[in-house]
Scaffold this motif. Structure first.
Motif, mmCIF file in Angstrom:
data_model
loop_
_atom_site.group_PDB
_atom_site.id
_atom_site.type_symbol
_atom_site.label_atom_id
_atom_site.label_comp_id
_atom_site.label_asym_id
_atom_site.label_seq_id
_atom_site.Cartn_x
_atom_site.Cartn_y
_atom_site.Cartn_z
ATOM 1 N N ARG A 4 -2.177 -3.245 3.542
ATOM 2 C CA ARG A 4 -1.041 -3.060 4.450
ATOM 3 C C ARG A 4 -0.938 -4.227 5.427
ATOM 4 O O ARG A 4 0.155 -4.627 5.801
ATOM 5 N N TRP A 5 -2.080 -4.781 5.853
ATOM 6 C CA TRP A 5 -2.077 -5.924 6.757
ATOM 7 C C TRP A 5 -1.567 -7.174 6.048
ATOM 8 O O TRP A 5 -0.790 -7.950 6.614
ATOM 9 N N ILE A 6 -1.966 -7.381 4.800
ATOM 10 C CA ILE A 6 -1.553 -8.566 4.043
ATOM 11 C C ILE A 6 -0.067 -8.515 3.724
ATOM 12 O O ILE A 6 0.655 -9.501 3.882
ATOM 13 N N VAL A 7 0.413 -7.348 3.277
ATOM 14 C CA VAL A 7 1.804 -7.207 2.843
ATOM 15 C C VAL A 7 2.741 -6.959 4.021
ATOM 16 O O VAL A 7 3.940 -7.074 3.888
ATOM 17 N N LYS A 8 2.191 -6.638 5.171
ATOM 18 C CA LYS A 8 2.974 -6.296 6.366
ATOM 19 C C LYS A 8 3.772 -5.009 6.147
ATOM 20 O O LYS A 8 4.938 -4.907 6.499
ATOM 21 N N ASP A 9 3.107 -4.008 5.558
ATOM 22 C CA ASP A 9 3.730 -2.707 5.331
ATOM 23 C C ASP A 9 3.745 -1.942 6.649
ATOM 24 O O ASP A 9 2.722 -1.813 7.312
ATOM 25 N N GLU A 10 4.900 -1.440 7.042
ATOM 26 C CA GLU A 10 5.045 -0.789 8.338
ATOM 27 C C GLU A 10 4.909 0.724 8.279
ATOM 28 O O GLU A 10 5.002 1.380 9.302
ATOM 29 N N ARG A 11 4.707 1.281 7.107
ATOM 30 C CA ARG A 11 4.507 2.726 7.033
ATOM 31 C C ARG A 11 3.169 3.055 7.667
ATOM 32 O O ARG A 11 2.226 2.284 7.590
ATOM 33 N N THR A 12 3.079 4.223 8.275
ATOM 34 C CA THR A 12 1.847 4.585 8.955
ATOM 35 C C THR A 12 1.287 5.878 8.387
ATOM 36 O O THR A 12 1.963 6.596 7.662
ATOM 37 N N GLY A 13 0.066 6.128 8.738
ATOM 38 C CA GLY A 13 -0.583 7.363 8.344
ATOM 39 C C GLY A 13 -1.873 7.103 7.600
ATOM 40 O O GLY A 13 -1.939 6.236 6.728
ATOM 41 N N CYS A 14 -2.869 7.835 7.984
ATOM 42 C CA CYS A 14 -4.188 7.666 7.381
ATOM 43 C C CYS A 14 -4.176 8.100 5.919
ATOM 44 O O CYS A 14 -4.755 7.433 5.068
ATOM 45 N N ILE A 15 -3.508 9.205 5.625
ATOM 46 C CA ILE A 15 -3.469 9.699 4.247
ATOM 47 C C ILE A 15 -2.727 8.721 3.355
ATOM 48 O O ILE A 15 -3.161 8.431 2.240
ATOM 49 N N TYR A 16 -1.618 8.173 3.833
ATOM 50 C CA TYR A 16 -0.867 7.171 3.077
ATOM 51 C C TYR A 16 -1.748 5.958 2.785
ATOM 52 O O TYR A 16 -1.780 5.453 1.659
ATOM 53 N N THR A 17 -2.490 5.501 3.794
ATOM 54 C CA THR A 17 -3.352 4.337 3.629
ATOM 55 C C THR A 17 -4.449 4.601 2.600
ATOM 56 O O THR A 17 -4.725 3.751 1.750
ATOM 57 N N VAL A 18 -5.065 5.781 2.667
ATOM 58 C CA VAL A 18 -6.124 6.121 1.717
ATOM 59 C C VAL A 18 -5.560 6.212 0.308
ATOM 60 O O VAL A 18 -6.159 5.710 -0.652
ATOM 61 N N ILE A 19 -4.393 6.837 0.151
ATOM 62 C CA ILE A 19 -3.783 6.968 -1.176
ATOM 63 C C ILE A 19 -3.454 5.598 -1.753
ATOM 64 O O ILE A 19 -3.731 5.332 -2.928
ATOM 65 N N VAL A 20 -2.877 4.723 -0.939
ATOM 66 C CA VAL A 20 -2.575 3.361 -1.396
ATOM 67 C C VAL A 20 -3.864 2.654 -1.811
ATOM 68 O O VAL A 20 -3.922 1.992 -2.854
ATOM 69 N N GLY A 21 -4.918 2.806 -1.033
ATOM 70 C CA GLY A 21 -6.185 2.155 -1.348
ATOM 71 C C GLY A 21 -6.841 2.699 -2.601
ATOM 72 O O GLY A 21 -7.364 1.939 -3.422
ATOM 73 N N VAL A 22 -6.822 4.023 -2.791
ATOM 74 C CA VAL A 22 -7.445 4.620 -3.979
ATOM 75 C C VAL A 22 -6.661 4.258 -5.236
ATOM 76 O O VAL A 22 -7.244 3.895 -6.262
ATOM 77 N N ILE A 23 -5.333 4.330 -5.164
ATOM 78 C CA ILE A 23 -4.523 3.923 -6.320
ATOM 79 C C ILE A 23 -4.714 2.426 -6.581
ATOM 80 O O ILE A 23 -4.796 1.983 -7.729
ATOM 81 N N GLY A 24 -4.823 1.645 -5.504
ATOM 82 C CA GLY A 24 -5.105 0.223 -5.652
ATOM 83 C C GLY A 24 -6.455 -0.022 -6.306
ATOM 84 O O GLY A 24 -6.610 -0.936 -7.106
#
Length: 88
Positions: free
Chosen positions: A18-38
């Protein structure tokens, strides 16, 4: 790697992506889901290259997961568009 390891790697990888892409969506669950799918995407791609995907908790696993998460976010941005569109 257990479920807590996947969540921790996903959180770190999601934050990096999210820091690299400059994604502005927030939320811990969203971040974890993006990371696990990644991690799944990055692990799949790396297993094609060197037959070692994301299998343990290490710096390499976090980097591979972050690369996969960056690819996921770029694909999502390409599909949805970069930002909100306004009508003229």
């Amino acid at each position: 790697m257990g479920i807590l390891g996947w969540i921790f790697v996903g959180l770190i990888a999601g934050l990096l992506a999210r820091w690299i892409v400059k994604d502005e969506r927030t939320g811990c669950i969203y971040t974890v889901i993006v990371g696990v799918i990644g991690a799944l995407i990055g692990g799949g791609l790396m297993s094609l290259i060197d037959e070692q995907g994301v299998d343990d908790f290490s710096f390499r696993s976090i980097i591979v997961a972050a690369i996969g998460a960056v690819l996921l976010l770029l694909i999502l941005q390409a599909i949805a568009g970069r930002g909100p569109r306004t009508r003229r």
